[in-house]
Design an enzyme around this catalytic site. Structure first.
Site, PDB file in Angstrom:
ATOM      1  CD  GLU A 105      15.765 -38.574 -94.383  1.00 12.34           C
ATOM      2  OE1 GLU A 105      17.296 -38.169 -93.465  1.00 12.34           O
ATOM      3  OE2 GLU A 105      15.822 -39.549 -93.708  1.00 12.34           O
ATOM      4  CD  GLU A 125      11.878 -36.114 -91.619  1.00  7.60           C
ATOM      5  OE1 GLU A 125      12.157 -36.786 -92.261  1.00  7.60           O
ATOM      6  OE2 GLU A 125      11.562 -34.770 -92.373  1.00  7.60           O
TER       7      GLU A 125
END
Length: 556
Positions: A105, A125
């Site tokens: 990210e 995740e």
């Protein structure tokens, strides 16, 4: 500037920002604060570009999982990524190792991304029962397209630098990340590209989304996070970036405290504990590149193939001038070199329901499922076993992409023992085996763990733990038997803690990972409830099962 974990410096018109938070440069609170301060510092400097890199062998490999149970500590990662993206000085992400989760990210917020050929990229995740929290599901499809983004977000599996580059995720693959190489790349840059958040998503056809939804839902087998990630990837093509990121952040924070996320985090840490050698044996991971496999049995043949596929050299005959790093004995045949004190020796076995570890005093035995990749490697190390052999067995399991677990079985391997208990229960049923298998599947269990039966007709899958139905009662008995067998193994000293039983059951017995394993599940529903289910088993089949002390001490 430097806060100990993030350092910013400048020379020759280039700002160099270095994250140094070993072992994997996780985005802990001090790292986040250091990055926020570095962005502000760089914005005030007269430099043409900033290069973000990490010390050690990997870029940021994710967030700090120890922060999951605590309220978020500012600054939040989404704000940092936005600051990098909006900084008047454009940023280059110099990537290596594992660019996972928050690390990816951060890289998506940079104007350019370069990487070594061996770099891997992932949004893992989903494996912790959550969704990315800093724009991963919104920026990634804008950069590499929704097809690759959906695969990464719903499976958590890493992709190579080659794949990521081909999809548009990288601006260059570099031979090294030396300052001279990075500075030369910066010198050749053209106009600053539009921020990733401002790019359009190439929307696939509706039929593609329907197929992918069905595929992801089927593979999820009851897990929530894959479908949550799919929905957010789809939203990236439907709503403005700010709306999508706000929705993503809300779901990330909500899922962090969910029952499934707690169970998946439990297994995440349990796997790491189960891979610790007993009494601290093992030590530093050894070099494994050349493995000698004596014998001509089927297991030796299969291991030679698996070892070669893992990029290691499998020798079937000794070479006079080359000493192997490991002798892997898989049968009673040729044992040349197995008595060399300077070479680690490990015995290998196929695990069946009644297989007893073959080693004796001083031996290390590794029990393997018929297919190594992604399956269990149950390691049995005698207390007098050489530390080098223990370390070699652990390293071999990891190189074969197995989940290692140290056990000390008093009879059969723990995985075989648990499977045998499940099969015994199914075999005790005069009728209803197909309904039990359907209830197990509805619970999220893998079908291989029970005798193969025809799937239930479409639309008839029973609900696990329903309101007293015959199907859920049969499932509850199965769960009680599995939990009871795990408790007996723990009481006999076969494993160090209940979490190791969960690792074995999830990996080898098809217990749904998102439920955390049988012992974690027992804690979730309550030991008293499990005791009631076990009492039902004892009434139905008197004398067939030995109740554990755990369930005897906790009557309803």
């Amino acid at each position: 500037m430097s806060n100990g974990q993030v350092k910013a410096e400048r020379h020759d018109g280039v700002a160099w920002v270095t994250i140094d938070n070993p072992p994997v440069n996780a985005t802990s609170a001090p790292v986040r604060q250091g990055l926020m301060d570095a962005v502000a510092e760089v914005a005030s400097w007269p430099v043409r570009v900033a290069i973000l890199r990490c010390a050690g062998r990997t870029f940021v490999a994710g967030g700090d999982i120890s922060e999951f149970d605590a309220p978020p500590v500012p600054p939040d990662l989404p704000d940092i990524v936005r600051r990098i993206e909006d900084c008047p000085v454009p940023w280059i992400a110099a990537l290596q190792g594992s660019v996972f989760g928050g690390g990816l990210e951060i890289a998506l917020g940079c104007a350019w991304r370069v990487a070594l050929p061996t770099t891997r990229f992932a949004l893992p995740e989903v494996n912790l029962g959550i969704v990315p929290g800093a724009g991963g599901t919104q920026r990634l499809p804008r950069l590499v397209g929704p097809e690759l983004a959906l695969e990464m977000a719903t499976t958590g599996r890493p992709v190579s630098a080659k794949t990521f580059h081909a999809a548009g995720g990288l601006d260059a693959v570099l031979p090294d990340l030396d300052e001279t190489t990075l500075a030369a790349f910066a010198d050749g840059l053209g106009e600053r590209p539009a921020p990733v958040r401002d790019r359009a998503v190439a929307m696939p056809r509706a039929a593609w989304w329907r197929r992918e939804k069905d595929r992801v839902e089927g593979a999820a087998a009851g897990a929530v996070a894959p479908m949550e990630n799919l929905g957010l990837i789809a939203r990236a093509a439907e709503v403005p970036f700010d709306t999508g990121q706000s929705e993503e952040r809300a779901r990330h924070l909500a899922l962090r405290t969910s029952e499934q996320s707690r169970a998946l985090c439990h297994i995440f840490f349990a796997e790491r504990r189960a891979a610790r050698a007993p009494n601290g044996a093992g030590g530093k991971p050894p070099r494994l590149s050349n493995i000698f496999l004596p014998g001509t049995n089927p297991l030796a043949e299969r291991l030679a193939s698996d070892i070669s596929a893992a990029g290691l050299q499998a020798r079937r005959a000794p070479v006079s001038d080359v000493s192997p790093d490991l002798v892997l004995v898989s049968g009673p045949g040729d044992r040349r070199l197995s008595d060399r004190a300077d070479i680690p020796v490990v015995k290998a076995q196929d695990i069946g329901p009644d297989t007893v570890p073959a080693g004796g005093e001083g031996d290390v035995v590794i029990g393997l499922a018929p297919s190594c990749a992604g399956s269990l490697a149950e390691i049995v190390a005698h207390p007098k076993a050489p530390a080098a052999s223990v370390a070699a067995a652990l390293q071999l399991a990891k190189r074969l992409d197995c989940v290692p677990a140290f056990t000390t079985p008093k009879r059969a391997y723990l995985s075989g023992r648990l499977l045998r208990a499940m099969e015994r229960h199914a075999g005790n049923l005069v009728t209803g085996q197909d309904r039990l298998a359907a209830a197990w599947r509805a619970f999220g269990g893998a079908s291989f763990a029970l005798p193969q039966v025809a799937p239930a007709p479409s639309g008839t899958e029973p609900t696990a733990n329903g309101s007293g139905t015959e199907d859920s009662a049969a499932l509850n008995r199965l769960l009680a038997i599995l939990i009871n067998e795990g408790a007996l193994a723990l009481e006999e000293g076969c494993v160090a803690d209940p979490a190791s039983i969960d690792v074995v059951a999830v990996t080898a017995c098809g217990f749904p990972r998102w439920r955390g394993g049988p012992m974690h599940y027992a804690d979730t529903v309550g030991i008293g409830q499990v005791s009631e289910w076990m009492e039902d088993v004892m009434r139905e089949w008197p004398g067939s099962w030995q109740p554990s002390e755990l369930l005897r001490r906790n009557p309803t």
